[in-house]
Design an enzyme around this catalytic site. Structure first.
Site, PDB file in Angstrom:
ATOM      1  N   ASP A 179       0.854  -1.184   0.000  1.00 27.16           N
ATOM      2  CA  ASP A 179       0.000   0.000   0.000  1.00 27.16           C
ATOM      3  C   ASP A 179       0.894   1.239   0.000  1.00 27.16           C
ATOM      4  OD1 ASP A 179      -1.840   2.014   0.362  1.00 27.16           O
ATOM      5  OD2 ASP A 179      -2.883   1.069   2.032  1.00 27.16           O
ATOM      6  N   ILE A 180       0.966   1.915  -1.145  1.00 20.54           N
ATOM      7  CA  ILE A 180       1.791   3.113  -1.292  1.00 20.54           C
ATOM      8  C   ILE A 180       0.958   4.326  -0.884  1.00 20.54           C
ATOM      9  CG2 ILE A 180       3.097   4.550  -2.897  1.00 20.54           C
ATOM     10  CD1 ILE A 180       3.587   2.084  -4.592  1.00 20.54           C
ATOM     11  N   GLY A 181       1.345   4.943   0.237  1.00 17.18           N
ATOM     12  CA  GLY A 181       0.548   6.021   0.798  1.00 17.18           C
ATOM     13  C   GLY A 181      -0.548   5.442   1.666  1.00 17.18           C
ATOM     14  N   CYS A 182      -0.149   4.654   2.661  1.00 22.33           N
ATOM     15  CA  CYS A 182      -1.103   3.808   3.402  1.00 22.33           C
ATOM     16  C   CYS A 182      -1.924   4.567   4.425  1.00 22.33           C
ATOM     17  CB  CYS A 182      -0.357   2.674   4.095  1.00 22.33           C
ATOM     18  SG  CYS A 182       0.783   3.234   5.398  1.00 22.33           S
ATOM     19  N   GLY A 183      -1.655   5.867   4.633  1.00 27.96           N
ATOM     20  CA  GLY A 183      -2.431   6.624   5.596  1.00 27.96           C
ATOM     21  C   GLY A 183      -2.319   6.034   6.991  1.00 27.96           C
ATOM     22  N   TRP A 184      -3.461   5.903   7.648  1.00 26.56           N
ATOM     23  CA  TRP A 184      -3.500   5.372   9.010  1.00 26.56           C
ATOM     24  C   TRP A 184      -3.710   3.857   9.040  1.00 26.56           C
ATOM     25  CZ3 TRP A 184      -5.618  10.035   7.537  1.00 26.56           C
ATOM     26  CH2 TRP A 184      -5.094  11.172   8.160  1.00 26.56           C
ATOM     27  N   GLN A 208       0.734   9.477  10.861  1.00 24.43           N
ATOM     28  CA  GLN A 208       0.055   8.343  10.250  1.00 24.43           C
ATOM     29  C   GLN A 208       0.761   7.038  10.583  1.00 24.43           C
ATOM     30  OE1 GLN A 208      -0.207   9.284   6.038  1.00 24.43           O
ATOM     31  NE2 GLN A 208      -2.256  10.153   6.292  1.00 24.43           N
ATOM     32  N   CYS A 360     -13.927  21.810  -2.142  1.00 27.33           N
ATOM     33  CA  CYS A 360     -13.708  20.545  -2.848  1.00 27.33           C
ATOM     34  C   CYS A 360     -15.030  19.841  -3.130  1.00 27.33           C
ATOM     35  CB  CYS A 360     -12.784  19.652  -2.044  1.00 27.33           C
ATOM     36  SG  CYS A 360     -11.079  20.247  -1.954  1.00 27.33           S
TER      37      CYS A 360
END
Length: 390
Positions: A179-184, A208, A360
């Site tokens: 998981d690239i950019g796995c957050g929390w 994170q 947004c």
């Protein structure tokens, strides 16, 4: 951060007729979007400072956002305000020709997302504090678009999104997932518990990484504080959710090549990203300064062009309107829990954050920006036909 600022002068020496000419354009945009100054409808603009329109005319998007943060104007339904502006083409005048030229030049001269600069967004945004994001997000801590097709609540929409990703990746027990950019750590936790896989997650955010390690402590998950360009190894599946927006056009080719090298020949990769309708070198100055520094939204053409040397596109799914609903849910949570956050975040932050979420939401509702999930396989690397999952 400072509190709501007192009114300040902007180019006080400018001639009155120059002011009138500048503000006339702003009034024309508002009129075309059916937004009234000091009107009675929720999306109308309530102006508190006489130089508000001049500031917006001079500084465009940055002036609009900063004047709101400073308390110069208000709007009860910011999301609808932006929906109307963007539907009627306000984005075409949100940048000055000088801003456009400088941004274009900057993209060609500098790699704004190189290894040195890539950590800035983590420090400024994702490391704001886990208390903020825990108050705003659902229990899975998913900071990306929920999938609302059969959902009634934010938690249901985010669980549906996690399940959708796992099905699209065709996860099987024993597989390895990067998981690239796995957050929390929400996706890795879900995939491990429900699909019996093992995983590696990378993030550049200290906050994170700390919480993700805590949440996944009992699972076969390795959380690393590492840039994607430094990764090594091979994985059955690769996923990236809400991180590609920080990669930047100068690095799209590197990202795709890196992911191809990390993915087994018969593996699958899912890329979940916000995107723009057209390829452009522009970025929003207010978002860049206050929310996501050095961020850049890709177009379909840019993603396809840089993926084609490495991957076959098995599936492309757009559910951008779901993001408007997700952002509104986050805004409601933020407002409902503000009393718990007010000791750490001041009133100007409150205005900034609500402006971000609602701007947004309006952009997604206006279809000015999109949310895509791409599924890729290695070119020539799969024997069976990909069936997809919706």
């Amino acid at each position: 951060m400072a509190g709501v600022q007192r009114p300040q002068s902007i180019h006080q020496s400018a001639a009155p007729h120059v002011y009138r000419g500048l503000t006339g354009r702003v009034r024309d945009v508002l009129e075309a979007a059916d937004v009234r100054i000091n009107g009675s409808r929720p999306w109308d603009m309530q102006i508190h400072h006489p130089r508000t329109l001049t500031r917006i005319a001079l500084q465009r998007s940055l002036g609009l956002g900063e004047s709101y943060m400073d308390g110069w104007w208000d709007c009860d339904a910011l999301d609808e305000f932006f929906h109307r502006l963007l539907t009627h083409g306000a984005n075409r005048v949100s940048h000055s020709p000088l801003q456009n030229g400088l941004q274009w030049l900057g993209h060609w001269l500098f790699n704004r997302q190189n290894l040195h600069r890539s950590t800035k967004v983590a420090r400024q945004h994702y490391d704001l504090g886990n208390d903020l994001f825990e108050a705003m997000l659902d229990p899975s801590m998913s900071y990306s678009c929920g999938y609302w097709r059969d959902a009634e609540t934010l938690a249901q929409a985010q669980e549906a999104k996690l399940e959708l990703i796992c099905r699209k990746l065709n996860l099987k027990p024993g597989m390895t997932l990067l998981d690239i950019g796995c957050g929390w750590g929400g996706l890795l936790e879900y995939a491990c518990r429900h699909y019996k896989i093992s995983g590696v997650g990378v993030t550049l955010s200290q906050e994170q990484a700390s919480l993700a390690r805590e949440r996944c402590a009992s699972l076969p998950v390795d959380i690393r504080l590492e840039d994607y360009r430094q990764l090594e190894g091979r994985f059955d599946r690769v996923v990236s959710v809400g991180m590609f927006e920080h990669v930047g056009r100068r690095n799209y080719a590197t990202f795709m090549e890196t992911c191809a090298g990390l993915l087994h020949r018969r593996g699958l990769m899912l890329l979940h990203t916000i995107g723009t309708n057209t390829s452009t070198s522009r970025h929003d100055p207010w978002i860049d300064k206050y929310i996501f520094p050095n961020g850049e939204l890709p177009s379909c053409a840019q993603i396809a062009r840089h993926a084609e040397d490495w991957f076959v596109c098995e599936d492309l799914h757009n559910f951008g309107p779901d993001y408007a609903r997700t952002l509104r849910a986050w805004d409601r949570n933020f407002v409902a829990h503000w009393s718990q956050l007010a000791d750490r975040y001041d009133q100007r932050f409150h205005r900034m954050w609500r402006y971000y979420l609602n701007a947004c939401a309006g952009a997604f509702q206006a279809r000015d920006i999109q949310l895509w999930q791409w599924v890729f396989s290695h070119a020539g690397g799969r024997e069976e036909v990909y069936t997809g999952a919706r």
